[in-house]
Design a protein around this motif. Sequence first.
Motif, PDB file in Angstrom:
ATOM      1  N   ALA A 110       0.809  -1.228   0.000  1.00 53.84           N
ATOM      2  CA  ALA A 110       0.000   0.000   0.000  1.00 53.84           C
ATOM      3  C   ALA A 110       0.840   1.274   0.000  1.00 53.84           C
ATOM      4  N   ALA A 114       0.505   4.089  -2.903  1.00 58.20           N
ATOM      5  CA  ALA A 114       0.093   5.462  -2.578  1.00 58.20           C
ATOM      6  C   ALA A 114       1.125   6.461  -3.107  1.00 58.20           C
ATOM      7  N   LEU A 117       0.462   6.819  -6.739  1.00 57.44           N
ATOM      8  CA  LEU A 117      -0.732   7.660  -6.903  1.00 57.44           C
ATOM      9  C   LEU A 117      -0.334   9.131  -6.810  1.00 57.44           C
ATOM     10  N   GLY A 148      -3.164  11.666  -2.467  1.00 52.64           N
ATOM     11  CA  GLY A 148      -1.998  10.792  -2.600  1.00 52.64           C
ATOM     12  C   GLY A 148      -0.924  11.106  -1.580  1.00 52.64           C
ATOM     13  N   LEU A 151      -2.203  10.009   1.913  1.00 49.77           N
ATOM     14  CA  LEU A 151      -2.190   8.540   1.990  1.00 49.77           C
ATOM     15  C   LEU A 151      -0.769   8.006   2.142  1.00 49.77           C
ATOM     16  N   HIS A 152       0.137   8.511   1.306  1.00 50.51           N
ATOM     17  CA  HIS A 152       1.530   8.030   1.336  1.00 50.51           C
ATOM     18  C   HIS A 152       2.168   8.315   2.700  1.00 50.51           C
TER      19      HIS A 152
END
Length: 195
Positions: A110, A114, A117, A148, A151-152
Amino acid sequence: MSLVNTPSKPRQNSAFKHLMSIHWWMSIGYLILFVTGTLMSRLQDEVFIRPYLYDFHKSMAILVMAVLTWRIFVLLRVWWRKYTKKFPKFTSEWIKTVALHTSLYIFMWAVPIAGFLLSNSYKSNNVKFFGILLPDMFPQNSAMVEIGRSLHFWLAYTFLAFIILHTIQQKKVVRSLWKKFTKTITPRNDLSSNQ
């Protein structure tokens, strides 16, 4: 030929040894990703090394994901050999261990996804694997850049928290490795006395 039966050490199969080898290579890869990610995010835009650091960070993420895929195949092989002979005992400890490891594997996928993204949303055709341009996984979309980025960031630090939990769970292994490490860096007295 000895008549005395000496208890033999339990043998680890080669697939398990292979899995542990991959584990340590991936640990180094994720350490590099955390260090470069933290460093590059703190650099000013004008710093000349910043774009090269971003490219290196993305290349390492792709490499680690490829090794992760390989690791999953080896893990499935180990599980197949182990659990076709004997089913696990579904104790609370076993369930906790499996849940933690499953979470780690999810984060290992994940966090880089991310990152892709974020990169692809910001600008198309900007992810390279050590100079080789890769196709975009996501379309360029300025509305997704902040999503993005968040999230990252949050997935990476949650992943780090799970790594710390994993390290605490494996404290016996960590202690053993620390003892081996300190023995290798500590000079031996008997060598110095012979000179």
